[in-house]
Scaffold this motif. Structure first.
Motif, PDB file in Angstrom:
ATOM      1  N   GLY A 449       0.877  -1.166  -0.054  1.00 50.90           N
ATOM      2  CA  GLY A 449      -0.227  -0.178   0.015  1.00 50.90           C
ATOM      3  C   GLY A 449       0.708   1.214  -0.168  1.00 50.90           C
ATOM      4  O   GLY A 449       0.329   2.445  -0.223  1.00 50.90           O
ATOM      5  N   LEU A 450       1.909   1.213   0.601  1.00 46.86           N
ATOM      6  CA  LEU A 450       2.955   2.535   0.687  1.00 46.86           C
ATOM      7  C   LEU A 450       3.210   2.984  -0.975  1.00 46.86           C
ATOM      8  O   LEU A 450       3.997   4.044  -1.109  1.00 46.86           O
ATOM      9  N   GLU A 451       2.935   2.194  -2.221  1.00 46.19           N
ATOM     10  CA  GLU A 451       2.904   2.600  -3.373  1.00 46.19           C
ATOM     11  C   GLU A 451       2.320   3.840  -3.578  1.00 46.19           C
ATOM     12  O   GLU A 451       2.486   4.416  -4.703  1.00 46.19           O
ATOM     13  N   VAL A 452       1.015   4.262  -2.859  1.00 45.35           N
ATOM     14  CA  VAL A 452       0.157   5.379  -3.029  1.00 45.35           C
ATOM     15  C   VAL A 452       1.217   6.684  -2.906  1.00 45.35           C
ATOM     16  O   VAL A 452       0.807   7.389  -3.466  1.00 45.35           O
ATOM     17  N   ILE A 453       2.236   6.340  -2.059  1.00 38.93           N
ATOM     18  CA  ILE A 453       3.266   7.500  -1.849  1.00 38.93           C
ATOM     19  C   ILE A 453       3.940   7.649  -3.201  1.00 38.93           C
ATOM     20  O   ILE A 453       4.128   9.016  -3.487  1.00 38.93           O
ATOM     21  N   THR A 454       4.246   6.469  -3.757  1.00 38.90           N
ATOM     22  CA  THR A 454       4.963   6.834  -5.269  1.00 38.90           C
ATOM     23  C   THR A 454       4.113   7.307  -6.073  1.00 38.90           C
ATOM     24  O   THR A 454       4.390   8.406  -6.877  1.00 38.90           O
ATOM     25  N   ALA A 455       2.640   7.083  -5.986  1.00 39.01           N
ATOM     26  CA  ALA A 455       1.654   7.670  -6.800  1.00 39.01           C
ATOM     27  C   ALA A 455       1.622   9.145  -6.724  1.00 39.01           C
ATOM     28  O   ALA A 455       1.383   9.957  -7.475  1.00 39.01           O
ATOM     29  N   LYS A 456       1.720   9.578  -5.536  1.00 34.31           N
ATOM     30  CA  LYS A 456       1.572  10.932  -5.010  1.00 34.31           C
ATOM     31  C   LYS A 456       3.099  11.541  -5.412  1.00 34.31           C
ATOM     32  O   LYS A 456       2.711  12.724  -5.954  1.00 34.31           O
ATOM     33  N   GLU A 457       4.043  10.896  -5.287  1.00 29.02           N
ATOM     34  CA  GLU A 457       5.277  11.788  -5.649  1.00 29.02           C
ATOM     35  C   GLU A 457       5.088  12.047  -7.033  1.00 29.02           C
ATOM     36  O   GLU A 457       6.036  13.027  -7.545  1.00 29.02           O
ATOM     37  N   TYR A 458       4.508  11.201  -7.998  1.00 28.49           N
ATOM     38  CA  TYR A 458       4.739  11.310  -9.327  1.00 28.49           C
ATOM     39  C   TYR A 458       3.397  12.088  -9.968  1.00 28.49           C
ATOM     40  O   TYR A 458       3.319  11.944 -11.221  1.00 28.49           O
ATOM     41  N   GLY A 459       2.541  12.077  -9.123  1.00 27.71           N
ATOM     42  CA  GLY A 459       1.290  13.138  -9.509  1.00 27.71           C
ATOM     43  C   GLY A 459       0.265  12.191 -10.344  1.00 27.71           C
ATOM     44  O   GLY A 459      -0.273  12.820 -11.245  1.00 27.71           O
ATOM     45  N   LEU A 460       0.194  10.843  -9.902  1.00 25.36           N
ATOM     46  CA  LEU A 460      -0.588   9.985 -10.773  1.00 25.36           C
ATOM     47  C   LEU A 460      -1.855   9.873 -10.151  1.00 25.36           C
ATOM     48  O   LEU A 460      -1.975   9.688  -8.779  1.00 25.36           O
ATOM     49  N   PRO A 461      -3.043  10.559 -10.909  1.00 25.54           N
ATOM     50  CA  PRO A 461      -4.402  10.515 -10.237  1.00 25.54           C
ATOM     51  C   PRO A 461      -4.981   9.289 -10.321  1.00 25.54           C
ATOM     52  O   PRO A 461      -6.325   9.003 -10.962  1.00 25.54           O
ATOM     53  N   ILE A 462      -4.554   8.164  -9.564  1.00 22.48           N
ATOM     54  CA  ILE A 462      -5.089   6.736  -9.588  1.00 22.48           C
ATOM     55  C   ILE A 462      -6.031   6.914  -8.472  1.00 22.48           C
ATOM     56  O   ILE A 462      -6.015   7.365  -7.283  1.00 22.48           O
ATOM     57  N   VAL A 463      -7.035   6.282  -8.684  1.00 21.21           N
ATOM     58  CA  VAL A 463      -8.185   6.034  -7.349  1.00 21.21           C
ATOM     59  C   VAL A 463      -7.894   4.667  -7.072  1.00 21.21           C
ATOM     60  O   VAL A 463      -8.359   3.710  -7.690  1.00 21.21           O
ATOM     61  N   PHE A 464      -7.479   4.544  -5.609  1.00 14.29           N
ATOM     62  CA  PHE A 464      -7.626   3.194  -5.050  1.00 14.29           C
ATOM     63  C   PHE A 464      -8.490   2.951  -4.232  1.00 14.29           C
ATOM     64  O   PHE A 464      -8.567   3.405  -3.147  1.00 14.29           O
ATOM     65  N   VAL A 465      -9.501   1.765  -4.822  1.00 16.05           N
ATOM     66  CA  VAL A 465     -10.479   1.563  -3.868  1.00 16.05           C
ATOM     67  C   VAL A 465     -10.218   0.338  -2.801  1.00 16.05           C
ATOM     68  O   VAL A 465      -9.669  -0.781  -3.504  1.00 16.05           O
ATOM     69  N   VAL A 466      -9.925   0.414  -1.641  1.00 19.47           N
ATOM     70  CA  VAL A 466      -9.599  -0.756  -0.630  1.00 19.47           C
ATOM     71  C   VAL A 466     -10.927  -1.221   0.045  1.00 19.47           C
ATOM     72  O   VAL A 466     -11.335  -0.461   0.892  1.00 19.47           O
ATOM     73  N   ILE A 467     -11.243  -2.297  -0.596  1.00 18.18           N
ATOM     74  CA  ILE A 467     -12.022  -3.131   0.309  1.00 18.18           C
ATOM     75  C   ILE A 467     -11.432  -3.788   1.730  1.00 18.18           C
ATOM     76  O   ILE A 467     -10.705  -4.512   1.701  1.00 18.18           O
ATOM     77  N   ASN A 468     -12.102  -3.193   2.720  1.00 14.02           N
ATOM     78  CA  ASN A 468     -11.784  -3.358   4.129  1.00 14.02           C
ATOM     79  C   ASN A 468     -12.653  -4.177   4.745  1.00 14.02           C
ATOM     80  O   ASN A 468     -13.595  -3.680   5.283  1.00 14.02           O
ATOM     81  N   ASN A 469     -12.154  -5.544   4.829  1.00 15.20           N
ATOM     82  CA  ASN A 469     -13.093  -6.547   5.622  1.00 15.20           C
ATOM     83  C   ASN A 469     -12.474  -7.039   6.882  1.00 15.20           C
ATOM     84  O   ASN A 469     -12.830  -8.081   7.425  1.00 15.20           O
ATOM     85  N   ALA A 470     -11.338  -6.318   7.066  1.00 14.99           N
ATOM     86  CA  ALA A 470     -10.424  -6.736   8.485  1.00 14.99           C
ATOM     87  C   ALA A 470     -10.093  -8.263   8.469  1.00 14.99           C
ATOM     88  O   ALA A 470      -9.996  -8.781   9.562  1.00 14.99           O
ATOM     89  N   ARG A 471      -9.679  -8.792   7.319  1.00 18.88           N
ATOM     90  CA  ARG A 471      -9.413 -10.390   7.186  1.00 18.88           C
ATOM     91  C   ARG A 471      -8.493 -10.455   5.744  1.00 18.88           C
ATOM     92  O   ARG A 471      -8.864  -9.835   5.187  1.00 18.88           O
ATOM     93  N   LEU A 472      -8.035 -11.504   5.752  1.00 15.86           N
ATOM     94  CA  LEU A 472      -7.753 -12.105   4.444  1.00 15.86           C
ATOM     95  C   LEU A 472      -8.645 -12.904   3.852  1.00 15.86           C
ATOM     96  O   LEU A 472      -8.842 -14.114   4.148  1.00 15.86           O
ATOM     97  N   GLY A 473      -9.629 -12.102   3.322  1.00 20.75           N
ATOM     98  CA  GLY A 473     -10.951 -12.719   2.849  1.00 20.75           C
ATOM     99  C   GLY A 473     -11.022 -14.123   1.975  1.00 20.75           C
ATOM    100  O   GLY A 473     -11.595 -14.910   2.300  1.00 20.75           O
ATOM    101  N   MET A 474     -10.258 -14.124   1.247  1.00 23.51           N
ATOM    102  CA  MET A 474     -10.258 -15.131  -0.098  1.00 23.51           C
ATOM    103  C   MET A 474      -9.684 -16.550   0.740  1.00 23.51           C
ATOM    104  O   MET A 474     -10.098 -17.449   0.685  1.00 23.51           O
ATOM    105  N   VAL A 475      -8.493 -16.112   1.694  1.00 24.14           N
ATOM    106  CA  VAL A 475      -8.087 -17.218   2.390  1.00 24.14           C
ATOM    107  C   VAL A 475      -9.259 -17.590   3.531  1.00 24.14           C
ATOM    108  O   VAL A 475      -9.145 -18.907   3.589  1.00 24.14           O
ATOM    109  N   TYR A 476      -9.619 -16.888   4.019  1.00 21.79           N
ATOM    110  CA  TYR A 476     -10.819 -17.314   5.118  1.00 21.79           C
ATOM    111  C   TYR A 476     -11.851 -18.100   4.521  1.00 21.79           C
ATOM    112  O   TYR A 476     -12.096 -19.205   5.106  1.00 21.79           O
ATOM    113  N   HIS A 477     -12.280 -17.680   3.497  1.00 22.08           N
ATOM    114  CA  HIS A 477     -13.638 -18.113   3.024  1.00 22.08           C
ATOM    115  C   HIS A 477     -13.148 -19.444   2.187  1.00 22.08           C
ATOM    116  O   HIS A 477     -13.728 -20.381   2.443  1.00 22.08           O
TER     117      HIS A 477
END
Length: 560
Positions: A449-477
């Motif tokens: 996730g810290l690559e969002v800083i790289t995107a910030k440093e190079y002015g890249l207008p990427i939208v990062f949508v982070v699905i937060n379910n507080a678990r490793l969802g695919m592994v869990y299910h």
């Protein structure tokens, strides 16, 4: 002129624009010469593995070889995973790693490691450069090897003293004037395939892999000429507009029910597969019903893929676009076209599906699937969806409706968690004018996730949508479906991703309901004049079982 500068000047001559990687002692001579080479821009990532995924995405989209750089030792080994990814995806990425001075090899230098044999299994070429004079030629050889025949990654290990040695003014190496091209598919084989298509009439189907994206116009023309239904593999998603009346959606991992039911049925006599290796994730675990009782036409530019998983009645080794043009021309000559009656029937079925989908969306409760569907419904027409690896991936494959002008990318074969975050940076650099929406998860964010800083440093207008379910969802299910129990460690106390983004100085917002994810909100994310990335945290419980049953069945078969 230092040897490494001569090598970089050769790459500039070929049109290379970016050097992805992380500087360090054993590779700093390369970064130093970039001061004098404004044509090459360094993209300094936060992790070498991320830089490799950036380079791969850039190359996949532009078709141009990219360069990824790491130091000796751990910097080099951090690049092995993205090299393997480029190998699986057949991408001409040039990996360059530093090394301790040649005169000190074997004497226990800091971070000394013979990296070339480690890269060898996942590259077309991996070797150490032994003299300064050969370095420019070695880079030229690596470049040519990467793009020749079936493309793929290459690797050079260059000791720091070799990089720094002055070799004077030299004439840069030249590539062969003629690029290697595949020979046209044998005319007799094309004619035999055409005859099979004519005999099938309306009872045919298309299955599109990632390779079919190189021939979207030709595939669309053929499909509309025949009236055949069209499905894609997960990686092929986007090769055919999913809002088209003839679209079945995805077949394979997390596939759409209508695609799986249709392709596994006896409703057609012939199936044409374009640009797919037909591996596990593309074929519902190598489902026998996919080809049972039907003729199979398989077209691929890599001859090694033909017959590897399914025996084809017509195996065509060549480029997809010219093959489809010849088949369409043959159909036109035979007077074949989509009848008005069949066109009307297809459109009626399509509009019925649209109404059902709209009604279902109105009834949705708040969960991951709803969020994914709303992202797809309201994203801009030119959006490139870049999907990471995790539970949300299965919902994205099944529920994003990719329209004609949109693009869909996923490293499903060898992408690791977080690869989508990094890859989206390469995608944005490749097409600066196209909106990029990366769908990722909290587990992926904790990895890269810290690559969002790289995107910030190079002015890249990427939208990062982070699905937060507080678990490793695919592994869990997946674990619960397979073993009916799992360790509590698969989950964790919820961490606010929006708060993390705030601490990094990155634009952010948190979404926790349908009302906060309407068209006007998503349009604001991509408003003109906005620079830099946006992190959108989508908070869900994640208790629903994702559509990953075929994958679980495969694991169960391998376990018991």
């Amino acid at each position: 002129m230092r040897a490494i500068e001569a090598g970089m000047r050769f790459l500039i001559k070929q049109g290379v624009k970016y050097i992805f990687g992380i500087p360090a002692g054993s590779i700093n001579a390369l970064y130093d010469c970039l001061y004098d080479l404004p044509e090459l821009q360094a993209v300094v990532a936060k992790h070498e593995t991320s830089s490799g995924y950036m380079a791969a995405a850039y190359t996949r989209i532009t078709g141009m070889p990219s360069v990824c750089v790491g130091s000796s030792g751990p910097g080099a080994t951090n690049l092995v995973t993205p090299a393997a990814n480029a190998w699986k995806e057949k991408l001409p990425v040039i990996f360059i790693t530093g090394s301790v001075p040649l005169s000190r090899h074997g004497k226990g230098g800091a971070q000394e490691l013979g990296a070339d044999p480690i890269f060898a299994p996942v590259t077309k070429l991996s070797r150490m450069v032994m003299t300064a004079e050969e370095l420019p030629g070695a880079i030229a050889e690596a470049y040519w090897t990467a793009i020749s025949g079936v493309p793929g990654p290459v690797h050079l290990s260059i000791p720091i003293d070799i990089q720094m040695h002055d070799i004077g003014d030299i004439v840069l190496p030249e590539l062969p004037l003629l690029q290697e091209r595949l020979a046209p598919v044998d005319k007799m084989l094309i004619d035999a395939t055409l005859e099979a298509v004519l005999q099938a009439g309306e009872r045919g189907a298309l299955l599109l892999g990632h390779g079919a994206k190189s021939a979207k116009d030709e595939v669309l023309a053929f499909a509309e000429q025949t009236g055949w239904m069209v499905a894609t593999t997960p990686r092929g998603k986007g090769a055919f507009p999913e809002d088209h009346p003839q679209s079945l959606g995805v077949y394979g991992l997390s596939g759409n029910d209508k695609a799986i039911e249709f392709l596994n049925s006896n409703g057609h006599k012939l199936i044409i597969v374009l640009g797919s290796s037909l591996g596990e994730l593309a074929t519902c675990n190598w489902e026998a019903r996919l080809t049972a009782g039907k003729q199979l036409v398989h077209v691929d530019y890599d001859e090694r893929e033909l017959g590897r998983c399914y025996e084809a009645d017509f195996a065509l080794h060549g480029e997809i676009a010219p093959v489809m043009r010849e088949l369409s021309a043959g159909l036109a000559q035979a007077g074949i076209g989509l009848s008005a009656e069949r066109k009307m029937r297809l459109e009626q079925l399509y509009f019925a599906r649209l109404e059902a989908a709209a009604a279902a969306l109105d009834r949705e409760t708040w969960n991951t699937r709803t969020a994914i569907r709303m992202l797809g419904a309201h994203a801009p027409e030119q959006t490139r969806f870049y999907i990471d690896i995790g539970e949300f991936m299965t919902y994205s494959i099944q529920n994003l409706l990719i329209r004609e002008q949109q693009q869909f990318d996923i490293n499903i074969n060898f992408g690791g968690m977080g690869s989508g975050i990094a890859g989206s940076l390469g995608a944005q650099l490749a097409e600066p004018e196209r909106p990029v929406l990366c769908i990722t998860g909290d587990g992926c964010f904790f990895m890269h996730g810290l690559e969002v800083i790289t995107a910030k440093e190079y002015g890249l207008p990427i939208v990062f949508v982070v699905i937060n379910n507080a678990r490793l969802g695919m592994v869990y299910h997946g674990h619960m479906l397979q073993y009916e129990r799992c360790l509590s460690d698969f989950s964790q106390q919820r961490v606010s991703i929006a708060a993390v983004a705030e601490s990094l100085g990155v634009r952010h917002m948190q979404v926790g309901s349908v009302d906060q994810l309407q068209a006007e909100h998503i349009q604001q994310w991509f408003a003109e004049g906005v620079s830099g990335p946006l992190v959108v945290e989508i908070v869900v419980d994640g208790n629903e079982i994702p559509p990953m049953g075929e994958r679980v069945k495969f694991l169960q078969g391998a376990t018991y």
